[in-house]
Design a protein around this motif. Structure first.
Motif, PDB file in Angstrom:
ATOM      1  N   UNK A   4      21.957  68.082  33.047  1.00 17.81           N
ATOM      2  CA  UNK A   4      20.615  68.594  32.851  1.00 17.81           C
ATOM      3  C   UNK A   4      19.782  68.320  34.084  1.00 17.81           C
ATOM      4  N   UNK A   5      18.507  68.568  33.929  1.00 18.67           N
ATOM      5  CA  UNK A   5      17.629  68.651  35.085  1.00 18.67           C
ATOM      6  C   UNK A   5      16.828  67.379  35.309  1.00 18.67           C
ATOM      7  N   UNK A   6      16.532  66.650  34.235  1.00 24.53           N
ATOM      8  CA  UNK A   6      15.413  65.722  34.295  1.00 24.53           C
ATOM      9  C   UNK A   6      15.824  64.334  34.758  1.00 24.53           C
ATOM     10  N   UNK A   7      16.444  64.251  35.933  1.00 22.29           N
ATOM     11  CA  UNK A   7      16.678  62.908  36.460  1.00 22.29           C
ATOM     12  C   UNK A   7      15.449  62.467  37.254  1.00 22.29           C
ATOM     13  N   UNK A   8      15.545  61.282  37.840  1.00 21.87           N
ATOM     14  CA  UNK A   8      14.364  60.686  38.444  1.00 21.87           C
ATOM     15  C   UNK A   8      13.786  61.553  39.562  1.00 21.87           C
ATOM     16  N   UNK A 148       5.541  68.810  31.243  1.00 17.20           N
ATOM     17  CA  UNK A 148       5.911  67.627  30.461  1.00 17.20           C
ATOM     18  C   UNK A 148       6.070  66.362  31.270  1.00 17.20           C
ATOM     19  N   UNK A 149       5.676  66.369  32.551  1.00 18.65           N
ATOM     20  CA  UNK A 149       5.833  65.139  33.328  1.00 18.65           C
ATOM     21  C   UNK A 149       4.608  64.254  33.239  1.00 18.65           C
ATOM     22  N   UNK A 150       3.470  64.829  32.821  1.00 16.19           N
ATOM     23  CA  UNK A 150       2.289  63.991  32.596  1.00 16.19           C
ATOM     24  C   UNK A 150       2.025  63.944  31.097  1.00 16.19           C
ATOM     25  N   UNK A 151       1.780  62.758  30.556  1.00 19.20           N
ATOM     26  CA  UNK A 151       1.532  62.667  29.117  1.00 19.20           C
ATOM     27  C   UNK A 151       0.191  63.280  28.752  1.00 19.20           C
TER      28      UNK A 151
ATOM     29  N   UNK B 349      15.124  55.665  33.911  1.00 21.35           N
ATOM     30  CA  UNK B 349      14.784  56.874  33.145  1.00 21.35           C
ATOM     31  C   UNK B 349      13.275  57.039  33.179  1.00 21.35           C
ATOM     32  N   UNK B 350      12.806  58.200  33.635  1.00 22.80           N
ATOM     33  CA  UNK B 350      11.369  58.452  33.694  1.00 22.80           C
ATOM     34  C   UNK B 350      10.946  59.118  32.383  1.00 22.80           C
ATOM     35  N   UNK B 351       9.959  58.553  31.684  1.00 24.14           N
ATOM     36  CA  UNK B 351       9.530  59.166  30.425  1.00 24.14           C
ATOM     37  C   UNK B 351       8.902  60.538  30.667  1.00 24.14           C
ATOM     38  N   UNK B 352       9.464  61.559  30.072  1.00 31.80           N
ATOM     39  CA  UNK B 352       8.876  62.901  30.143  1.00 31.80           C
ATOM     40  C   UNK B 352       8.933  63.523  28.760  1.00 31.80           C
ATOM     41  N   UNK B 353       8.297  64.676  28.643  1.00 36.26           N
ATOM     42  CA  UNK B 353       8.359  65.392  27.370  1.00 36.26           C
ATOM     43  C   UNK B 353       9.801  65.797  27.078  1.00 36.26           C
ATOM     44  N   UNK B 354      10.593  66.071  28.135  1.00 37.99           N
ATOM     45  CA  UNK B 354      11.987  66.466  27.923  1.00 37.99           C
ATOM     46  C   UNK B 354      12.757  65.351  27.214  1.00 37.99           C
ATOM     47  N   UNK B 355      12.496  64.102  27.590  1.00 37.14           N
ATOM     48  CA  UNK B 355      13.179  62.966  26.953  1.00 37.14           C
ATOM     49  C   UNK B 355      12.797  62.863  25.480  1.00 37.14           C
ATOM     50  N   UNK B 356      11.481  62.978  25.207  1.00 38.84           N
ATOM     51  CA  UNK B 356      11.022  62.911  23.817  1.00 38.84           C
ATOM     52  C   UNK B 356      11.680  63.994  22.977  1.00 38.84           C
ATOM     53  N   UNK B 357      11.730  65.218  23.518  1.00 35.87           N
ATOM     54  CA  UNK B 357      12.300  66.325  22.757  1.00 35.87           C
ATOM     55  C   UNK B 357      13.809  66.173  22.598  1.00 35.87           C
TER      56      UNK B 357
END
Lengths: 260, 423
Positions: A4-8, A148-151, B349-357
């Motif tokens: 997937x895409x969302x690594x650091x 989705x990177x900023x809460x 692991x960086x918290x993002x919306x993708x992780x939550x989902x």
């Protein structure tokens, strides 16, 4: 291996992309001086990241550029290269690199750096921002929240408390632009802001509450100074807010299921 | 919480040729292998010798610690090879198909009681289709679960639709659900997607709940349904079973014969066409994909692209086969590039919306990730990690770019907890 895409590094690049409108407007209005400050910050961060890569095998991160941008935008004016490098070295090493690099830090290194510069060199004036730069923080926040990177809940909590303060007539008009930029640049950082839904609302609310508190009671402070102090205190309280949220979540589940 | 109409979760997209719409054909492969699920070991006693003829459904081996639990032949055939690892651990039992062989008929007279039903399920080979939580694997022979979750939905990429598998077998499915209800100490939950109910409303009772879940992964992963409906703990175990297996159990109770085919989807980038077939558990993946695979090297994966693993035989609980082209071996990166990118693993692991989902917004994701990475087993247990297995969080590992290794960390945590706390 399917990946997937969302690594650091993806998140770091997305953050950089989100801050691009803000950075471009700021450079446009700041000119050569702004670019020079940013360049010093980037060089200093690159040096320390390289030192930690060699000494502790810590892979460097693109997020260092985001940190450099935040420092360059919010640092006191007219510091000179030496003081700036001193402040950055302290903030980045003590705030981030000794914990294991970006993603393992507990406070935002830019917040630590700026607080250090504020405490260490109180004679220098804090920057102000032109209106277009303040407005450019809106697309930055929008891109961050949409990807989705900023809460979003941190922004929501902050705006809620700020709105309540406005309705109650607190004197927040002067501090609002600087507080908004600090909110977007420092407080909504995905790593050091709260990580639970409730914790995020509390985190944003605590930041805005502290800004309002300083605006009413701290005479003689510049708006950026108040906002950075609020950001530092909030990020120190964030683990506690998360702990409260998780304890409540566990208690709720135990009540519902009789076990967890 | 279903504000947007699709609920929490993600829809990971993988390339695959379109599925041909025709009715699934029945394909029984010439060879089949009985094996354990990936990452688990079973100590067995073989009940047949190499070269023996066995009927479909006849026992070929039993568990060493619980001889009443039997592994059965998925088709009539001849035992070709029994290979065990040291400690009598099952590696694989390979069967060659014999045309026109016998089918094992079980005695179903005494199945109204829990004891009789359990005996039949263990003897007929239904037992390995059950999965228990915490810790995974098939349940101990004498265990009574606190709840049973029947998964009539599957949200994994390329998963076959359980509705198609159950079409025309509604009566058997209802019969199987009623039988399962006698096995459970607590309720039985039947999870299905939005749409027509799979069982009549007369069946729903205090004991049997019909749950409608959101259509995105991981909502159709059993672990997150267990987490939401009846959390598994060390004292209260929860079983899960696929709806098609429940229908098979119903047919076993009606006729005495356990149907051995299941709906399996063949998909993936390495295929020329994607197929839905009915085949037996343990089917030979090479034979299934022989005529439809692209030329060139490819990987045959039993399971979905998220949680599957390379295998020769279809896994005991798997219902999909993924074929991916094997990436060519590149030359290793320069040492400096490796130092910049590969040192200091695992990455944070960086918290993002993708992780939550990816966790289905079902639990405080970041807290669980941190508890798993730092080895804080008690916190992970409080957050509900005992309800989860590796398959459930395969999506998280995928989303995070395959560098967080959360499935490995979760398995380590479960093993530690099992060794320290479990009776």
């Amino acid at each position: 291996m399917m990946k997937g895409l969302w690594d650091r590094e993806t998140v770091a690049l997305m953050l950089l992309a989100a801050y691009m409108p803000l950075a471009l407007f700021w450079i446009w209005f700041g000119g050569g001086a702004a670019l020079a400050t940013l360049w010093i910050a980037v060089l200093c961060l690159a040096f320390w990241n390289f030192v930690f890569l060699l000494a502790r095998a810590q892979p460097p991160s693109v997020a260092a550029v985001v940190t450099a941008l935040a420092i360059a935008m919010l640092a006191p004016e007219g510091l000179g290269a030496l003081r700036l490098v001193l402040g950055i070295s302290f903030g980045v090493v003590m705030g981030e690199l000794v914990f294991g690099g970006w993603g393992r830090n507990v406070v935002n290194p830019a917040t630590v750096t700026l607080s250090f510069l504020g405490f260490g060199f109180p004679g220098y004036g804090w920057p102000g921002f032109d209106d277009p730069v303040v407005w450019a923080a809106f697309p930055a926040a929008l891109i961050g929240v949409a990807t989705g990177i900023m809460p979003a809940a941190v922004l929501g909590g902050a705006l809620l408390v700020a709105g309540a303060a406005l309705v109650l007539g607190a004197p927040v008009a002067e501090v609002a632009p600087a507080a908004w930029i600090v909110l977007v640049l420092l407080v909504v950082d995905p790593v050091t802001s709260a990580s639970t839904s409730l914790g995020r609302w509390l985190n944003g609310g605590a930041y805005a509450g502290l800004v309002v508190f300083f605006a009413t009671g701290w005479s003689g402070a510049a708006p950026v100074q108040m906002a950075i102090a609020a950001a530092l205190l909030t990020s120190l309280a964030t683990p506690l807010l998360d702990e409260i949220a998780i304890t409540l979540w566990i208690a709720k589940r135990r009540r519902r299921h009789g076990r967890n | 919480m279903n504000v947007l109409g699709f609920g929490p979760g993600l829809t990971p997209a993988f390339p695959s040729p379109p599925v041909s719409a025709q009715e699934p054909s029945e394909v029984i492969t010439q060879e089949a292998g009985i094996r354990t699920p990936a990452g688990r070991s079973l100590r067995i006693t073989p009940l047949v010798g190499e070269g023996d003829l066995v009927a479909q459904g006849a026992p070929v081996a039993c568990l060493r610690d619980a001889p009443q639990v039997q592994l059965v032949a998925p088709m009539p055939g001849r035992v070709a090879r029994i290979s065990l690892q040291p400690g009598r651990k099952l590696s694989e039992i390979v069967l060659f198909r014999e045309e026109g062989g016998d089918v094992m008929q079980h005695d179903v007279a005494d199945t109204s009681t829990r004891v009789g039903l359990r005996k039949l399920m263990q003897a007929a080979g239904v037992w390995p289709w059950l999965q228990r939580r915490p810790f995974g694997g098939m349940p101990p022979a004498d265990e009574n679960p606190a709840a049973i979750v029947v998964m009539a939905m599957d949200t994994r990429p390329f998963a076959p639709d359980p509705r198609q598998a159950l079409a025309g077998r509604e009566a058997a499915f209802s019969r199987g659900l009623q039988a399962l209800a006698t096995m459970s100490e607590g309720p039985v939950f039947m999870c299905q997607t939005d749409g027509a109910p799979l069982v009549g409303p007369d069946l729903a009772s205090d004991n049997l709940h019909i749950v409608k879940a959101a259509p995105r992964h991981p909502q159709g992963a059993a672990g997150f349904q267990v987490h939401a409906l009846a959390p598994a703990t060390i004292e209260t175990s929860v079983w899960d079973i696929h709806a098609e297996d429940v229908a098979a159990l119903g047919e076993l109770l009606d006729t005495g014969i356990l149907p051995m085919t299941r709906l399996v989807r063949l998909a993936g980038e390495g295929l020329r066409e994607s197929l839905s077939i009915r085949t037996q558990p343990g089917a030979d993946l090479r034979e299934l994909t022989l005529r439809i695979a692209n030329p060139g090297a490819h990987r045959l994966i039993s399971g979905s692209p998220l949680d599957g693993h390379e295998a020769h035989w279809l896994g005991p609980r798997h219902r999909q086969v993924t074929v991916l082209p094997r990436p060519p071996k590149g030359k290793p990166p320069h040492w400096f590039v490796s130092a910049l990118t590969r040192s200091g693993l695992p990455r944070p692991v960086i918290p993002t919306a993708a992780l939550t989902q990816a966790f289905g917004a079902a639990l405080p994701a970041v807290a669980l990730v941190r508890a798993l990475s730092s080895g804080d087993d008690e916190m992970a247990m409080k957050l509900g990690a005992l309800s989860l297995l590796e398959d459930d969080i395969a999506l998280v590992d995928y989303v995070l770019g395959g560098e967080a290794h959360l499935a490995v960390l979760l398995r380590g945590m479960l093993d530690r907890v099992q060794a320290e706390f479990a009776p």
